[in-house]
Design a protein around this motif. Sequence first.
Motif, mmCIF file in Angstrom:
data_model
loop_
_atom_site.group_PDB
_atom_site.id
_atom_site.type_symbol
_atom_site.label_atom_id
_atom_site.label_comp_id
_atom_site.label_asym_id
_atom_site.label_seq_id
_atom_site.Cartn_x
_atom_site.Cartn_y
_atom_site.Cartn_z
ATOM 1 N N THR A 125 49.136 8.761 36.709
ATOM 2 C CA THR A 125 48.377 8.932 37.947
ATOM 3 C C THR A 125 48.552 10.320 38.547
ATOM 4 O OG1 THR A 125 50.195 7.866 39.160
ATOM 5 C CG2 THR A 125 48.320 6.485 38.524
ATOM 6 N N ASN A 126 49.663 10.986 38.268
ATOM 7 C CA ASN A 126 49.844 12.357 38.756
ATOM 8 C C ASN A 126 48.873 13.326 38.093
ATOM 9 O OD1 ASN A 126 51.835 11.762 40.592
ATOM 10 N ND2 ASN A 126 53.536 12.360 39.273
ATOM 11 N N ARG A 127 48.316 12.924 36.963
ATOM 12 C CA ARG A 127 47.321 13.758 36.272
ATOM 13 C C ARG A 127 45.900 13.454 36.750
ATOM 14 N NH1 ARG A 127 48.355 13.181 29.936
ATOM 15 N NH2 ARG A 127 46.457 14.457 29.951
ATOM 16 N N MET A 128 45.759 12.433 37.569
ATOM 17 C CA MET A 128 44.438 12.034 38.051
ATOM 18 C C MET A 128 44.156 12.653 39.419
ATOM 19 S SD MET A 128 44.807 7.979 37.024
ATOM 20 C CE MET A 128 43.210 7.504 37.687
ATOM 21 N N LEU B 72 48.863 -0.584 37.297
ATOM 22 C CA LEU B 72 49.185 0.838 37.177
ATOM 23 C C LEU B 72 49.340 1.468 38.558
ATOM 24 C CD1 LEU B 72 49.343 3.157 34.925
ATOM 25 C CD2 LEU B 72 47.032 3.730 35.681
ATOM 26 N N LEU B 73 48.383 1.175 39.452
ATOM 27 C CA LEU B 73 48.447 1.726 40.808
ATOM 28 C C LEU B 73 49.681 1.211 41.540
ATOM 29 C CD1 LEU B 73 47.018 3.332 43.103
ATOM 30 C CD2 LEU B 73 46.057 1.140 43.827
ATOM 31 N N ARG B 74 49.953 -0.095 41.413
ATOM 32 C CA ARG B 74 51.095 -0.652 42.130
ATOM 33 C C ARG B 74 52.416 -0.155 41.569
ATOM 34 N NH1 ARG B 74 49.451 -6.728 44.190
ATOM 35 N NH2 ARG B 74 47.440 -6.117 45.031
ATOM 36 N N GLY B 75 52.468 0.072 40.262
ATOM 37 C CA GLY B 75 53.671 0.665 39.691
ATOM 38 C C GLY B 75 53.954 2.009 40.330
ATOM 39 N N ARG B 76 52.888 2.787 40.557
ATOM 40 C CA ARG B 76 53.033 4.086 41.226
ATOM 41 C C ARG B 76 53.491 3.913 42.676
ATOM 42 N NH1 ARG B 76 50.979 9.369 41.466
ATOM 43 N NH2 ARG B 76 50.597 10.081 43.580
ATOM 44 N N VAL B 77 52.786 3.030 43.415
ATOM 45 C CA VAL B 77 53.068 2.877 44.843
ATOM 46 C C VAL B 77 54.452 2.274 45.074
ATOM 47 C CG1 VAL B 77 52.342 1.756 46.975
ATOM 48 C CG2 VAL B 77 50.635 2.728 45.435
#
Length: 433
Positions: free
Chosen positions: A108-111, A130-135
Motif C-alpha cells: 500500500t505504500n507503493r499505491m 489488505l487495507l486493514r492489515g495496513r491500518v
Amino acid sequence: MINSTLPKLRNDYPAEFPSGLKQFKTIIHQQESDQENNKIKTIINEKLYLKLVEDQTCLNWLNDIQPCESSLSVEEILKKYREAFHRIGSRSFDLHGEEFQNFCLRVTNRMSRENVRKLSYSKSHADKRLLRGRVYAIGSRVDVAWDGTMNLSEEQVEEKRSQLIDHLSSLTLYDWFCPELKPEAPLLIDELLDSNLLKTRSLRMGTQEVVELVSKELNDSSKKVAWVNFANAHNVCGTYCVDYGGSQEEEVATNCDGAALLGTVGKLIDTGMKSFVRGRWVSYKKGLHLPPGGNYFTKTKFVTGSEPVDCYMIAAAFADFRPFVPFFTPYSERNYFYSWYGYGNITNEKELEQRLILDIEGVLKTCADQNIHTLVTGASGCGAFLHDPFREAKLWRKCLKKYENSCLKQVIFAVFDLEESPNWAAFSEAFNQ
C-alpha cells in the motif's frame, strides 16, 4: 432488575454488561499509579492489542513473494495476493500478524492515497484484509508512522508510543443508564420549536469524508469533532476480521485506529457455529459489552484519506430490531415492541420511542461530557437494525433540542444513500429545511 423508569431492555445476559459505574475507564487507567516514564515504556508492550501466531502457510507464501516484490508492479502483486488469499484461505492471512502487516504496508505504500482509500469500497475481502492489515499496523505498532512509514528512528518510535498511549488513555466506556444507579429518565418531549443555536444538516457523503471536510472547515484543533460508529453491543466492529459482510460504519471504523482500540477490550472467537459460517470474529470481554444507551468514546486518527485527521469516535449500539435468530441475532429486541413475536405491528409506540431515545441521548450525553463541538452521524439503526428512518430523524430532532445550549454546536448527518432512499428522504427532510 431494570429500573421501572427505563423502557423495555433485553437483559438476558446481564453478566456481559458493565455494572455499577456511570463511567468506566478501561485498561490504561489501571496504570495511573505508575511513574509517568514507566507508563510510556511499558503499556504498549503489555500486548493490549490482539495478536496471534502467524499461520505457517501464509509465512511460506510471504517468504516466496518478498524477493520478487520489487520487480513486480502493484497490480501484479495484488493479483498474486488475491489468488493466494482465496486458495489458502482468509484465516491464514491474519491481520494481526506482523509479517502480513509488513506485506500490507509495503504494497500500500507503493499505491496512491486515492487507490488505498478505494480498497475500503472493494467487494473483495482480500482487498479489505489488505487495507486493514495496513491500518491495524499503523494503529497498534510503535515502529510504524501514521502515514505507514517503517524503519523509524528511536525518537520517532517514542513519539508514536506517546501518541498510542494518548489514544488508549482516552478509551472510555459510558454506561449512562446503568440500572444499579439512579438513572435519569429518558428524554420525552412533545412538539418542539426549531433552534438556531445548534446547527444541523444532512449530507449525502460518507462519514469519513464528512469528518475530513469539517476538520478543514473548522481548522481549529480545540473544536473537537466526533463521529458515531454504529457498533454491535456484543461483537467488536461487526466484521472486524472481514471474512463476511461489512456495513458502512464498520468500514469507517477500520479506516482509523478505532477498531484496533476496541480490539483491546475484545477477544478473538474462532470456534462455534457462528465462526464456522462467518469466520473468526471478535467479542467484547466479559463486562465490557456496550450497554443500552451506553457507548465507547476514544480519540482516533483517520489514516486512509489524503492526510491523517485527528477526531473522536463514539461507538454506540443502537437497538437491534432484526428478527430473532439463534447464534446470529440472539440479542434482537424486536419482539418486545412488535406483535406476533416481532413480525407484526408495533404494540406500543411510546415505549418504542423511549427505547430509541435511550441510545440517541446516550450519544449526546457523551458529547456533552467530552466537550464535543461537532458530531457526525449517519441514519442511526436504519440499516441492518431495521429502524424506521422517519421515526429516527424525528427523535433526533427532539433530543437535540435539549442540547441547544451545550458545547455541541453542529450535528451533521452523513447519509451515504441513494437520493430516492428512505434514509436520505427522512434525514434530508428533517435537517435540510
